[in-house]
Design an enzyme around this catalytic site. Structure first.
Site, PDB file in Angstrom:
ATOM      1  N   GLU A  90       0.889  -1.440  -0.144  1.00 36.75           N
ATOM      2  CA  GLU A  90       0.059   0.061  -0.011  1.00 36.75           C
ATOM      3  C   GLU A  90       1.013   1.413   0.000  1.00 36.75           C
ATOM      4  O   GLU A  90       1.964   1.301   0.504  1.00 36.75           O
ATOM      5  CB  GLU A  90      -0.833  -0.084   1.222  1.00 36.75           C
ATOM      6  CG  GLU A  90      -1.817  -0.867   1.432  1.00 36.75           C
ATOM      7  CD  GLU A  90      -2.722  -1.080   2.869  1.00 36.75           C
ATOM      8  OE1 GLU A  90      -2.487   0.142   3.404  1.00 36.75           O
ATOM      9  OE2 GLU A  90      -2.928  -2.105   3.273  1.00 36.75           O
ATOM     10  N   CYS A 103       2.646   8.175   1.638  1.00 39.14           N
ATOM     11  CA  CYS A 103       3.471   7.314   2.838  1.00 39.14           C
ATOM     12  C   CYS A 103       3.740   6.214   2.112  1.00 39.14           C
ATOM     13  O   CYS A 103       2.740   5.498   1.284  1.00 39.14           O
ATOM     14  CB  CYS A 103       2.405   7.266   3.814  1.00 39.14           C
ATOM     15  SG  CYS A 103       2.532   5.822   4.860  1.00 39.14           S
ATOM     16  N   CYS A 110       5.211  -7.615   7.730  1.00 37.63           N
ATOM     17  CA  CYS A 110       6.202  -7.091   8.413  1.00 37.63           C
ATOM     18  C   CYS A 110       6.357  -8.327   9.752  1.00 37.63           C
ATOM     19  O   CYS A 110       5.400  -8.987   9.981  1.00 37.63           O
ATOM     20  CB  CYS A 110       5.494  -5.732   9.159  1.00 37.63           C
ATOM     21  SG  CYS A 110       6.748  -5.208  10.401  1.00 37.63           S
ATOM     22  N   CYS A 114       3.988  -6.056  16.099  1.00 33.75           N
ATOM     23  CA  CYS A 114       3.030  -4.859  17.165  1.00 33.75           C
ATOM     24  C   CYS A 114       2.083  -5.266  17.171  1.00 33.75           C
ATOM     25  O   CYS A 114       1.136  -5.557  16.120  1.00 33.75           O
ATOM     26  CB  CYS A 114       3.519  -3.405  16.367  1.00 33.75           C
ATOM     27  SG  CYS A 114       5.085  -2.827  16.398  1.00 33.75           S
ATOM     28  N   CYS A 117      -1.085  -3.463  15.371  1.00 35.17           N
ATOM     29  CA  CYS A 117      -0.920  -3.167  13.969  1.00 35.17           C
ATOM     30  C   CYS A 117      -1.394  -4.267  12.730  1.00 35.17           C
ATOM     31  O   CYS A 117      -0.914  -5.372  13.018  1.00 35.17           O
ATOM     32  CB  CYS A 117       0.676  -2.912  13.739  1.00 35.17           C
ATOM     33  SG  CYS A 117       0.910  -2.314  12.012  1.00 35.17           S
ATOM     34  N   GLY A 157       5.580  -2.359   6.684  1.00 37.55           N
ATOM     35  CA  GLY A 157       7.195  -3.036   6.999  1.00 37.55           C
ATOM     36  C   GLY A 157       7.812  -2.158   8.144  1.00 37.55           C
ATOM     37  O   GLY A 157       7.343  -0.978   8.332  1.00 37.55           O
ATOM     38  N   CYS A 329      -2.485   1.937   8.369  1.00 34.27           N
ATOM     39  CA  CYS A 329      -1.281   0.928   8.361  1.00 34.27           C
ATOM     40  C   CYS A 329      -1.889  -0.493   7.901  1.00 34.27           C
ATOM     41  O   CYS A 329      -2.413  -1.261   8.821  1.00 34.27           O
ATOM     42  CB  CYS A 329      -0.830   0.574   9.541  1.00 34.27           C
ATOM     43  SG  CYS A 329       0.463   1.673   9.571  1.00 34.27           S
TER      44      CYS A 329
HETATM   45  N1  SAH Z   1       7.627  -0.214  11.154  1.00 38.39           N
HETATM   46  C1  SAH Z   1       7.556   1.193  11.202  1.00 38.39           C
HETATM   47  C2  SAH Z   1       6.795   2.023  10.323  1.00 38.39           C
HETATM   48  C3  SAH Z   1       5.428   1.342   9.576  1.00 38.39           C
HETATM   49  S1  SAH Z   1       4.152   1.624  11.025  1.00 38.39           S
HETATM   50  C4  SAH Z   1       7.133   1.577  12.752  1.00 38.39           C
HETATM   51  O1  SAH Z   1       6.823   0.621  13.470  1.00 38.39           O
HETATM   52  O2  SAH Z   1       7.218   2.729  13.082  1.00 38.39           O
HETATM   53  C5  SAH Z   1       3.686   3.487  11.122  1.00 38.39           C
HETATM   54  C6  SAH Z   1       3.207   3.792  12.324  1.00 38.39           C
HETATM   55  O3  SAH Z   1       1.605   3.379  12.437  1.00 38.39           O
HETATM   56  C7  SAH Z   1       3.727   3.506  13.407  1.00 38.39           C
HETATM   57  O4  SAH Z   1       4.011   4.370  14.405  1.00 38.39           O
HETATM   58  C8  SAH Z   1       2.924   2.437  13.986  1.00 38.39           C
HETATM   59  O5  SAH Z   1       3.130   2.029  15.354  1.00 38.39           O
HETATM   60  C9  SAH Z   1       1.507   3.111  13.775  1.00 38.39           C
HETATM   61  N2  SAH Z   1       0.374   2.200  13.971  1.00 38.39           N
HETATM   62  C10 SAH Z   1       0.207   0.877  13.426  1.00 38.39           C
HETATM   63  N3  SAH Z   1      -1.033   0.453  13.821  1.00 38.39           N
HETATM   64  C11 SAH Z   1      -1.657   1.307  14.289  1.00 38.39           C
HETATM   65  C12 SAH Z   1      -2.927   1.623  14.720  1.00 38.39           C
HETATM   66  N4  SAH Z   1      -3.945   0.588  14.639  1.00 38.39           N
HETATM   67  N5  SAH Z   1      -3.223   2.735  15.178  1.00 38.39           N
HETATM   68  C13 SAH Z   1      -2.590   3.754  15.136  1.00 38.39           C
HETATM   69  N6  SAH Z   1      -1.206   3.792  14.639  1.00 38.39           N
HETATM   70  C14 SAH Z   1      -0.725   2.586  14.227  1.00 38.39           C
END
Ligand code: SAH
Length: 343
Positions: A90, A103, A110, A114, A117, A157, A329
Site C-alpha cells: 500500500e 506514505c 512485517c 506490534c 498493527c 514494513g 497501516c
Molecule cells: N515499522 C515502522 C513503520 C510502519 S508503522 C514503525 O513501526 O514505525 C507506521 C506507524 O503507524 C507506526 O508508528 C505504528 O506504530 C503506527 N500504527 C500501526 N498500527 C496502528 C493503529 N492501529 N493505530 C494507530 N497507529 C498505528
C-alpha cells in the site's frame, strides 16, 4: 533480469560503462527512470541500439493499481499496488497545506509483531527493492497527477529491517538528477531497532527520524511491541539521545493513544523525564481500530497532551486523514487478503 531502478546513479553508470557506454549515459537513463518511464522506447535521447539491448537485459515493470480508494472527505488516495511477483503493498497520498505527502511501504508484510498493527498479522513475506519503493512514489505521483514533495516511510514494513535497500532508495529519490526530494522532506519511522538508529546517526542524514514509542515504560511497551523485549525502553532512549547529539535533528515520537493502556498521566510524566536533554516532539495518534485486536481508542488524548505540555514537551494530535477508506497501516492489504484476493 537486471533491475535498473534499484541502482544508484554510480551503479547505473558503471553498469552502462560495462556495456561500452560513456559516463553521461548513466545520468540520462537515471533521469528517465526517475520520471517514471514505463518502457525503454520512451527514452528519446538514448540510442536505439542501447534501448534494444536494455530491453533484452532489464526489467522495467511498473506496479499495477490493484485497488484504489479516494476519500470523499479530504482527497486522500490509498493505493494497493500489485508488484511484479503478484505481491501487494500500500501507499497513501495525503494532501497537506505544506505539500503532497506519500506514505510508502518498505516490505511486503512485517515481522515486528506490534500488537495493534494490521500490517504484521500475517507476518513478513519479503523486503521491497529500492526500485519498488521508488515506484510507489513515482506512480502515486503519476496516477494522481499530484506533485509529491514529501515522503514518509510509514507504510507496511519496518524500514530498519530492510535498511540497505531503504538507503539506496533514499539516495536515488534525493538525487538532483532524480526526483530531487530533499532529505528534510523525508521521514523514516521505526518501531525502535537500535542498530538501525545507530547506523542512521553515523550517516548523519538530514531526514526526520520517527520512533514509534507507544509506551514509555517497558512492561507496557513489551506488551504492545515485541521489539521492546530485545531493546528495552532505556536502551531505546539512550540511542535516541545519541542520535540527537550526532545529527542535531529533533526526533518525532509516535504515540497511538490506547484506552486504559498507555494513556495514564504517569506515562506522560515518564515520557517527559526520558526526553530530558533532547527537543523531542510527541505525535499523539488516534488509534485506528483493527478488527482482530482488542484495543480501543483512548478518550484522554487532550488531557494527555496537556500533561505533556505542562512539562514543556511539544505534543500534537495527528489529524486523521482517510478514515473512510481504510487508509491506516496495512488495513487495505489485510482486507484484500481476507477477501481472498491477491496477497
Ligand atoms: N515499522 C515502522 C513503520 C510502519 S508503522 C514503525 O513501526 O514505525 C507506521 C506507524 O503507524 C507506526 O508508528 C505504528 O506504530 C503506527 N500504527 C500501526 N498500527 C496502528 C493503529 N492501529 N493505530 C494507530 N497507529 C498505528
Amino acid at each position: 533480469m537486471i533491475d535498473l531502478k534499484s541502482m544508484t546513479l554510480p551503479e547505473l553508470t558503471e553498469f552502462l560503462g560495462e556495456l561500452g557506454e560513456p559516463a553521461f549515459r548513466g545520468k540520462q537513463v537515471f533521469s528517465w527512470l526517475s520520471r517514471g518511464a514505463e518502457s525503454f522506447g520512451e527514452m528519446a535521447n538514448i540510442p536505439l541500439t542501447l534501448r534494444r539491448r536494455l530491453e533484452e537485459l532489464c526489467v522495467l515493470t511498473p506496479p499495477e493499481v490493484a485497488r484504489k480508494q479516494v476519500s470523499a472527505r479530504d482527497g486522500t488516495i490509498k493505493y494497493l499496488w500489485e508488484l511484479g511477483d503478484g505481491n501487494c503493498v500500500e501507499s497513501v497520498l495525503m494532501r497537506y497545506r505544506h505539500g503532497n505527502t506519500v506514505c510508502i511501504s518498505s516490505q511486503v508484510g512485517c515481522c515486528m509483531g506490534c500488537f495493534f498493527c494490521a500490517s504484521t498479522i500475517a507476518g513478513k513475506v519479503r523486503d521491497l527493492t529500492p526500485g519498488e519503493m521508488l515506484d510507489q512514489v513515482l506512480f502515486t505521483q503519476k496516477d494522481s497527477g499530484a506533485p509529491v514533495s514529501n515522503i514518509v516511510l510509514m507504510g507496511i514494513g519496518e524500514p530498519m529491517d530492510n535498511l540497505d535497500n531503504v538507503l539506496k532508495f533514499l539516495e536515488t529519490v534525493n538525487h538532483p538528477d532524480g526526483m530531487n526530494i530533499g532529505m528534510r522532506h523525508i521521514s523514516l519511522s521505526t518501531c525502535g531497532v537500535i542498530s538501525g538508529i545507530n547506523r542512521l546517526a553515523e550517516l548523519g542524514l538530514q531526514l526526520t527520524l520517527s520512533v514509534s514509542l507507544h509506551a514509555p515504560d517497558s512492561p507496557t511497551r513489551s506488551r504492545l511491541m515485541p521489539i521492546n523485549r530485545a531493546y528495552g525502553v532505556e536502551a531505546l532512549f539512550a540511542a535516541c539521545h545519541a542520535y540527537f547529539k550526532k545529527t542535531g535533528r529533533r526526533i518525532s515520537f509516535e504515540y497511538a493513544m490506547i484506552d486504559g493502556v498507555n494513556d495514564h498521566d504517569w506515562q506522560a510524566d515518564l515520557i517527559a523525564k526520558r526526553l530530558k536533554g533532547m527537543p523531542g516532539h510527541v505525535n499523539l495518534i488516534p488509534l485506528n481500530d483493527v478488527e482482530e485486536r482488542p484495543f480501543k481508542p483512548s478518550r484522554r488524548t487532550a488531557a494527555f497532551q496537556k500533561r505533556l505540555e505542562s512539562h514543556g514537551v511539544t505534543a500534537t494530535v495527528r489529524r486523521s486523514l482517510g478514515g473512510d477508506i481504510d487508509a491506516a497501516c496495512g488495513q487495505l492489504r489485510r482486507k484484500t487478503q481476507k477477501e481472498g484476493n491477491p496477497q
